[in-house]
Design an enzyme around this catalytic site. Structure first.
Site, short mmCIF file in Angstrom:
data_model
loop_
_atom_site.label_atom_id
_atom_site.label_comp_id
_atom_site.label_asym_id
_atom_site.label_seq_id
_atom_site.Cartn_x
_atom_site.Cartn_y
_atom_site.Cartn_z
NE ARG A 35 -35.80 46.14 -27.74
CZ ARG A 35 -35.97 47.40 -27.39
NH1 ARG A 35 -35.71 47.78 -26.13
NH2 ARG A 35 -36.38 48.30 -28.26
NE ARG A 76 -35.52 58.73 -33.47
CZ ARG A 76 -36.03 58.34 -32.31
NH1 ARG A 76 -36.66 59.21 -31.55
NH2 ARG A 76 -35.92 57.09 -31.90
CE LYS A 222 -40.09 46.63 -31.64
NZ LYS A 222 -39.01 47.62 -31.44
CB THR A 280 -44.16 49.44 -24.28
OG1 THR A 280 -43.79 48.91 -25.55
CG2 THR A 280 -43.87 50.93 -24.28
#
Length: 480
Positions: A35, A76, A222, A280
């Protein structure tokens, strides 16, 4: 015959997995897909890694796939001027517009439309939910005032989650479009889109791929937003696979809800017969330790028992100290649990009479028959890979051996549970072709004398049409 794992391993590239020697070690231990995380990608480095992987595939006979993972609208805070610690009750301004260095009173937010979207009472979560703020007011132009609910160190560039806010930013950002074009140019095998909320997000990416690539590149959605869980039926109709991205999902919704949602999403993917990746913190402690915790071993095993096609490693292989050893540990867990009778796959036979009905039906019956007669393998000839997706979804106990003359899908199929793909371009008579592929399967160690094999083919072979034939053979002799 050695036990071969059927569940696939996705490993994230990074500084820890940047040399040919390490990549080769990881492939030897069982990596199926590498990935590329475009959140932290330098194009020159990525191009170099892609070339390394393709060279290793060619040199050692691997068919490892490459997955390009687009960042999506990851929010962010900006860079902080100094070390800042906030305490419950403190007030702070989140500001957009021109970038500046943050302080205890004022911090930069990368999401331009935040002041327009934020409403009083909504939560702002920072650094995977370690810090919690509540919106007090917004000037609707460039500033949002918030108070601290749960304090702690406020660090530079940490991720922001807005679980209650209806975000107006598109799932495909300008950076994503640039990254997707780079990925398309380098012919990656799969593209994943982060923070998918609606089917339209995927359509936009699909159109971009269609416009810039002659070949189809399958898309993985996702699932890490509550809206995605709510819209899963529509999302599944517009993607080729899903990823249960538990990191952000566990921040956006209460963490205790994630285990059941994981099961629900895996089941939904299985019914749609598309692959599902669990991601994760699967072996997080192995970033710095040679042994995983018992809880991590259980997590990997339970993901497989839920029905995952693939399990994914992030920091463990991108920045961890033991990128090769973590693959070995994970592969051992997979091999131990994946053939357990405790694993239940929804066995709903195909019922809609579409133009693919015959192929779907043959794949379904092949998987069931393989289990009934204890066949060692199901082999299929394919040009599009469609039969591989179908057979894999029915989870037969046998190996799924796919033979194709289409080099593009050789690596793509590496993500699918139980599938092993081989290049084969001699399409002669049916008998001769089936004999050929049987001999290759024997030489590769998948079949031995006395084994039962189910062969699927499109008759006539030369026309490369849709699968319409199922044949059962007992292997009477294997070439040495």
């Amino acid at each position: 015959m050695p036990i071969r794992k059927k569940t696939k391993i996705v490993a994230t590239l990074g500084p820890a997995s940047s040399t040919k020697e390490v990549l080769k070690g990881m492939l030897d231990e069982g990596v199926d897909v590498f990935r590329i995380n475009f959140s932290h990608a330098d194009y020159n480095d990525v191009a170099e890694r892609i070339q390394m992987i393709r060279d290793l595939n060619k040199e050692f006979g691997y068919n490892c796939a490459i997955l390009g993972d687009l960042q999506g609208p990851k929010l962010r805070v900006g860079v902080m001027k100094e070390e800042v610690v906030v305490h419950p009750g403190d007030e702070i301004i989140f500001a957009t517009g021109e970038r500046f260095e943050g302080t205890k009173e004022r911090v930069y937010m990368t999401y331009d439309r935040f002041p327009q979207d934020a409403k009083p009472g909504e939560r702002i979560l920072l650094d995977d939910g370690k810090l919690i703020f509540e919106v007090v007011s917004s000037d609707k132009i460039s500033e949002v005032k918030a108070k601290v609910i749960q304090g702690g160190p406020l660090k530079s560039k940490k991720g922001v989650n807005l679980p209650n806010t209806n975000i107006s930013q598109p799932a495909l950002t300008e950076k994503d479009i640039e990254d997707a074009l780079f990925a398309i140019k380098h012919q990656v095998d799969w593209i994943a889109l982060s923070f998918v909320r609606h089917a339209e997000d995927l359509m936009q990416l699909r159109d971009l791929i269609k416009e810039h690539s002659e070949e189809k590149i399958p898309i993985i959605a996702k699932i890490e937003k509550p809206e995605a869980v709510e819209n899963i039926d529509k999302i599944v109709a517009h993607c080729d696979g899903i990823m249960v991205a538990r990191g952000d999902l566990g921040v956006e919704i209460p963490a205790e809800e994630v285990p059941l949602i994981q099961k629900q999403l895996v089941l939904r993917a299985k019914k749609a017969r598309i692959p599902v990746i669990i991601a994760t913190q699967m072996m997080e402690t192995m970033i710095s330790s040679l042994t995983p915790t018992r809880a991590e071993v259980n997590d990997v095993a339970n993901s497989v028992m839920d029905g995952a096609d693939a399990v994914m490693l992030s920091g463990e292989t991108s920045v961890g100290q033991y990128p090769i050893q973590v693959i070995r540990q994970m592969a051992n867990i997979l091999k131990r649990v994946e053939d357990s009778p405790l694993i239940q796959v929804p066995q709903l036979p195909p019922h809609i009479r579409t133009n693919r009905y015959i192929t779907k039906s043959i794949c379904y019956h092949a998987a069931n028959m393989a289990n009934e007669i204890n066949a060692k393998a199901i082999s299929t000839l394919t040009n599009s890979g469609y039969t591989a997706f179908q057979i894999s979804a029915w989870r037969p106990l046998s190996h799924i051996l796919v033979f194709t003359s289409n080099k593009r899908i050789l690596t793509q199929l590496s993500l699918l549970w139980g599938v092993k793909a081989f290049y084969y371009d001699r399409f002669v008579s049916t008998d001769e072709t089936i004999e050929d592929v049987n001999n290759i399967s024997c030489k590769m160690g998948y079949l031995e004398e006395g084994d039962m094999l189910i062969s699927l083919a499109a008759m006539p072979i030369q026309s490369k049409g849709m699968v319409n034939t199922l044949r059962v053979t007992e292997i009477t002799s294997c070439p040495i």
